[in-house]
Design a protein around this motif. Structure first.
Motif, PDB file in Angstrom:
ATOM      1  N   ASN A   1      37.628  43.614  39.081  1.00  0.00           N
ATOM      2  CA  ASN A   1      38.272  42.686  40.010  1.00  0.00           C
ATOM      3  C   ASN A   1      39.359  43.410  40.787  1.00  0.00           C
ATOM      4  O   ASN A   1      39.710  44.554  40.477  1.00  0.00           O
ATOM      5  CB  ASN A   1      38.839  41.476  39.252  1.00  0.00           C
TER       6      ASN A   1
ATOM      7  N   ASN B   1      38.586  37.692  42.316  1.00  0.00           N
ATOM      8  CA  ASN B   1      37.477  37.855  41.374  1.00  0.00           C
ATOM      9  C   ASN B   1      36.318  38.490  42.132  1.00  0.00           C
ATOM     10  O   ASN B   1      35.599  37.824  42.873  1.00  0.00           O
ATOM     11  CB  ASN B   1      37.035  36.500  40.815  1.00  0.00           C
TER      12      ASN B   1
ATOM     13  N   CYS C   1      33.019  34.327  41.093  1.00  0.00           N
ATOM     14  CA  CYS C   1      33.423  35.619  41.653  1.00  0.00           C
ATOM     15  C   CYS C   1      32.466  35.998  42.787  1.00  0.00           C
ATOM     16  O   CYS C   1      31.403  35.388  42.957  1.00  0.00           O
ATOM     17  CB  CYS C   1      33.427  36.691  40.569  1.00  0.00           C
TER      18      CYS C   1
END
Ligand code: BTN
Length: 247
Positions: free
Chosen positions: A55, A133, A147
């Protein structure tokens, strides 16, 4: 404007904490601090922000000439910049914004934004901390998460690629804001989640319910209560009431 350098860390406790340390040292340059992982990521309200490799964690630390009222509009600027990143790398996905700075898709949280700041001898500083994300959707926030990789169906976009997009979109959105917050407000409203719908706002121990009628000129949430009164909310968590009837 905002063309300051980037410092990448393999791992750091928190990019926001690093920004605060630099300010406290009494000497700092405007900078983007970015990391591949954080060991003590900071979330809102003292919560932890899970920060796994894959991330993006980045903080824009810069001197800010505006007033405190101007600074309170930065959540809108930041949320739009993050939404732009998701737009750039996805197709046919509706990325919406929950007041003031939650970026989501189909109700799942995609990022977190934590803005800290303070006064300097002359002017002020802000640290705009953004977690995106990219390839993981950490759980445990009490709400669904998603995400970029899940939205795309592949893992092609790396945190570094996402960061370069964020750097550009933040610059663009900040410039738009510096010209006139009204541009930001309108752009934000176009992506607003729950506009015209019943929402519940928790403010400390208090819960307020009403219809989300819009965002005021200073970024405040305008809520129409059941008794017809229009109130301006300046801080709080917003929850969309879906299956509950307000009587
Ligand atoms: C939230 O609780 O929604 C806000 C989370 C903010 C996380 C970002 S990740 C980069 C920056 N560094 C931190 O420690 N926190 C912010």
């Amino acid at each position: 404007m905002l063309d300051f350098p980037v410092e990448w860390f393999d791992e750091i406790d928190s990019t926001n904490a690093e920004a605060c340390r630099r300010v406290q040292s009494g000497q700092f340059d405007d900078v983007w601090i970015a990391a591949q992982a954080q060991s003590m990521g900071r979330g809102r309200l003292g919560r932890e922000w899970k920060s796994p490799v894959g991330n993006l964690f980045a903080t824009a630390l810069f001197r800010f000439d505006g007033t405190m009222s101007d600074a309170s509009k930065l959540p809108f600027v930041s949320a739009l910049a993050v939404a732009d990143v998701f737009d750039a790398f996805t197709e046919n996905k509706i990325v919406s914004l929950k007041w003031p700075n939650d970026v989501q898709c189909d109700g799942s949280k995609l990022s977190g934004i934590l803005i800290e700041g303070g006064l300097l001898e002359s002017g002020s500083w802000v640290a705009v901390g953004i977690g995106i994300n990219v390839s993981e959707a950490p759980e445990g926030l009490g709400r669904p998460t998603s995400c970029l990789a899940k939205l795309r169906g592949d893992n092609v976009v790396t945190p570094q690629i996402a960061f370069e997009e964020l750097r550009q979109s933040f610059k663009h959105r900040f410039t738009e804001f510096a010209n006139d917050f009204e541009n930001t407000r309108q752009a934000w409203l176009q992506r607003a989640d729950a506009l015209g719908e019943q929402v519940a706002v928790s403010r400390g121990n208090e819960n307020i319910e009403g219809v989300f009628e819009g965002v005021g000129k200073s970024g405040e949430m305008l809520l129409r209560l059941l008794n017809g009164e229009l109130v301006a909310i300046t801080a709080g968590d917003v929850e969309l009431i879906k299956e509950r009837t307000i009587t």
